[in-house]
Design an enzyme around this catalytic site. Structure first.
Site, PDB file in Angstrom:
ATOM      1  N   SER A   1       0.634  -1.455  -0.121  1.00 49.27           N
ATOM      2  CA  SER A   1      -0.189  -0.044  -0.296  1.00 49.27           C
ATOM      3  C   SER A   1       0.855   1.168   0.049  1.00 49.27           C
ATOM      4  O   SER A   1       0.197   2.146  -0.229  1.00 49.27           O
ATOM      5  CB  SER A   1      -0.994   0.010   1.321  1.00 49.27           C
ATOM      6  OG  SER A   1      -0.142  -0.059   2.278  1.00 49.27           O
TER       7      SER A   1
ATOM      8  N   TYR B   1      -3.643   1.280   2.779  1.00 51.83           N
ATOM      9  CA  TYR B   1      -5.580   0.440   2.514  1.00 51.83           C
ATOM     10  C   TYR B   1      -6.280  -0.171   4.269  1.00 51.83           C
ATOM     11  O   TYR B   1      -6.667  -1.022   4.586  1.00 51.83           O
ATOM     12  CB  TYR B   1      -4.604  -0.662   2.130  1.00 51.83           C
ATOM     13  CG  TYR B   1      -4.111  -0.791   0.796  1.00 51.83           C
ATOM     14  CD1 TYR B   1      -4.020   0.297  -0.508  1.00 51.83           C
ATOM     15  CD2 TYR B   1      -3.834  -1.505  -0.437  1.00 51.83           C
ATOM     16  CE1 TYR B   1      -3.741   0.864  -0.398  1.00 51.83           C
ATOM     17  CE2 TYR B   1      -3.017  -1.847  -1.420  1.00 51.83           C
ATOM     18  CZ  TYR B   1      -3.204  -0.371  -1.661  1.00 51.83           C
ATOM     19  OH  TYR B   1      -3.231   0.083  -3.384  1.00 51.83           O
ATOM     20  N   GLY B   2      -4.896  -0.368   5.101  1.00 46.50           N
ATOM     21  CA  GLY B   2      -5.405  -1.090   6.749  1.00 46.50           C
ATOM     22  C   GLY B   2      -6.861  -0.809   6.489  1.00 46.50           C
ATOM     23  O   GLY B   2      -7.038  -0.996   8.002  1.00 46.50           O
TER      24      GLY B   2
ATOM     25  N   GLU C   1       6.108   6.340  10.432  1.00 46.36           N
ATOM     26  CA  GLU C   1       5.804   6.786   9.578  1.00 46.36           C
ATOM     27  C   GLU C   1       5.913   8.102   9.738  1.00 46.36           C
ATOM     28  O   GLU C   1       6.830   8.496   9.361  1.00 46.36           O
ATOM     29  CB  GLU C   1       4.482   7.081   8.736  1.00 46.36           C
ATOM     30  CG  GLU C   1       4.266   5.608   7.549  1.00 46.36           C
ATOM     31  CD  GLU C   1       3.818   5.565   6.571  1.00 46.36           C
ATOM     32  OE1 GLU C   1       2.740   6.374   6.665  1.00 46.36           O
ATOM     33  OE2 GLU C   1       3.860   4.357   6.076  1.00 46.36           O
TER      34      GLU C   1
ATOM     35  N   HIS D   1       5.060  -2.574   8.884  1.00 45.41           N
ATOM     36  CA  HIS D   1       5.443  -0.843   9.545  1.00 45.41           C
ATOM     37  C   HIS D   1       6.306  -1.501  10.607  1.00 45.41           C
ATOM     38  O   HIS D   1       7.065  -0.685  11.845  1.00 45.41           O
ATOM     39  CB  HIS D   1       4.655  -0.194   9.630  1.00 45.41           C
ATOM     40  CG  HIS D   1       4.365   0.719   8.668  1.00 45.41           C
ATOM     41  ND1 HIS D   1       3.570  -0.058   8.004  1.00 45.41           N
ATOM     42  CD2 HIS D   1       4.756   2.320   8.319  1.00 45.41           C
ATOM     43  CE1 HIS D   1       3.642   1.085   6.209  1.00 45.41           C
ATOM     44  NE2 HIS D   1       3.777   2.519   7.317  1.00 45.41           N
TER      45      HIS D   1
HETATM   46  N1  DGL Z   1       1.533  -2.226   4.373  1.00 45.29           N
HETATM   47  C1  DGL Z   1       0.324  -2.055   5.598  1.00 45.29           C
HETATM   48  C2  DGL Z   1      -0.341  -3.823   6.103  1.00 45.29           C
HETATM   49  O1  DGL Z   1       0.769  -4.039   6.005  1.00 45.29           O
HETATM   50  C3  DGL Z   1       0.442  -1.087   6.641  1.00 45.29           C
HETATM   51  C4  DGL Z   1       0.044   0.451   6.175  1.00 45.29           C
HETATM   52  C5  DGL Z   1      -1.637   0.791   5.312  1.00 45.29           C
HETATM   53  O2  DGL Z   1      -2.369   0.683   6.726  1.00 45.29           O
HETATM   54  O3  DGL Z   1      -1.813   0.595   4.138  1.00 45.29           O
HETATM   55  O4  DGL Z   1      -1.441  -4.319   6.014  1.00 45.29           O
END
Ligand code: DGL
Length: 269
Positions: free
Chosen positions: A16, A47-48, A156, A190
């Site tokens: 994402s 995306y979460g 972040e 993250h």
């Molecule tokens: N990359 C997303 C995950 O691993 C975290 C950041 C997001 O919410 O997009 O779920």
């Protein structure tokens, strides 16, 4: 997983945003001879917090973009995608796709899975994907999960040590600690950057699992089994749908190196 790719073809990785570079970091360590094309949908992160339908739609676009590079395999580094959309994506695309849920589950040994904690975004935790796979593999074990939505913005911001992240971690993790978990799966791109804060909070006796490391192993096995391992010199090309403001510092934090080339891309092009 079937494949018609060639050894020299790149590996596609998407997320994402730039968080998935923590997974790329592990892949680069394990498979330095591979070429990696990374796409981070930084214009539409997070995306979460989004619905399953939207996550699936975005992920299809991400994969279509990576396929324009003739990649031999795709890694969905995003846990929110892997937990909400992987089955549908595997049905839709012929290209092999490796997600993050199986690696997280595989990393647990039989001994360390009496009481398992899982943390991730709201989308990942609400999907119950880890819970289902853990039960499939280990039977009737106890699983305690918690969404930790503030961890993503903390990382972040580069706020990965000190009182503030520790207090937030305590508040999210105390219910899991009270259940005496013996392992904790970090189910989000993250969270490896908060590993030491989380360790301080849960204590040394809890085994912390970073699925990115296991995903790199699974990817290596896939390449070997399919005779697709490259033996040249590897490289990394990063494509992003937006260049975030704090981006230079954040990218290096996630990736652990300065990426060679970064290119802005508009998925609608
Ligand atoms: N990359 C997303 C995950 O691993 C975290 C950041 C997001 O919410 O997009 O779920």
């Amino acid at each position: 997983m079937q494949n018609q790719g060639h050894k020299k073809d790149p590996i596609g990785v998407f997320d994402s945003g730039i968080g998935g570079l923590t997974v790329v970091r592990e892949i680069r360590k394990r498979l330095p001879e591979e070429t990696i094309i990374y796409f981070g949908d930084s214009a539409r992160v997070p995306y979460g917090t989004k619905s399953k339908e939207t996550i699936l739609r975005f992920a299809k676009e991400d994969i279509n973009f990576l396929q324009s590079f003739k990649v031999k395999v795709i890694v969905s580094a995003c846990f929110s995608v892997s937990s909400n959309a992987l089955d549908e994506l595997k049905k839709e695309f012929a290209i092999p796709i490796i997600g993050m849920i199986d690696p997280g589950v595989n990393a647990l040994s039989n001994e360390s899975c009496g009481k398992v904690g899982v943390i991730g975004t709201n989308a990942t935790i609400e999907s119950d994907a880890f819970k289902k796979k853990l039960k499939d593999k280990f039977g009737d074990i106890d699983i305690y999960s918690a969404a930790c939505p503030l961890f993503v913005p903390l990382v972040e911001e580069g706020w990965t040590e000190g009182d503030v992240p520790e207090l937030i971690a305590e508040s999210y993790l105390t219910p899991l600690i009270e259940e005496d978990i013996d392992s904790l799966i970090l189910g989000c791109t993250h969270y490896p950057l908060l590993n030491s804060v989380i360790k301080n909070v849960v204590g040394d006796y809890v085994t912390i699992i970073e699925p990115g490391k296991e995903a790199a192993k699974l990817l290596e096995k896939f390449l070997i089994d399919n005779n697709l391992r490259n033996n040249g010199k590897g490289s990394l090309k990063v494509y992003l749908s937006d260049i975030p403001r704090n981006f230079e510092r954040t990218v290096v934090n996630f990736l652990g190196e300065v990426p060679g080339g970064i290119q802005l891309v508009n998925l609608k092009d």
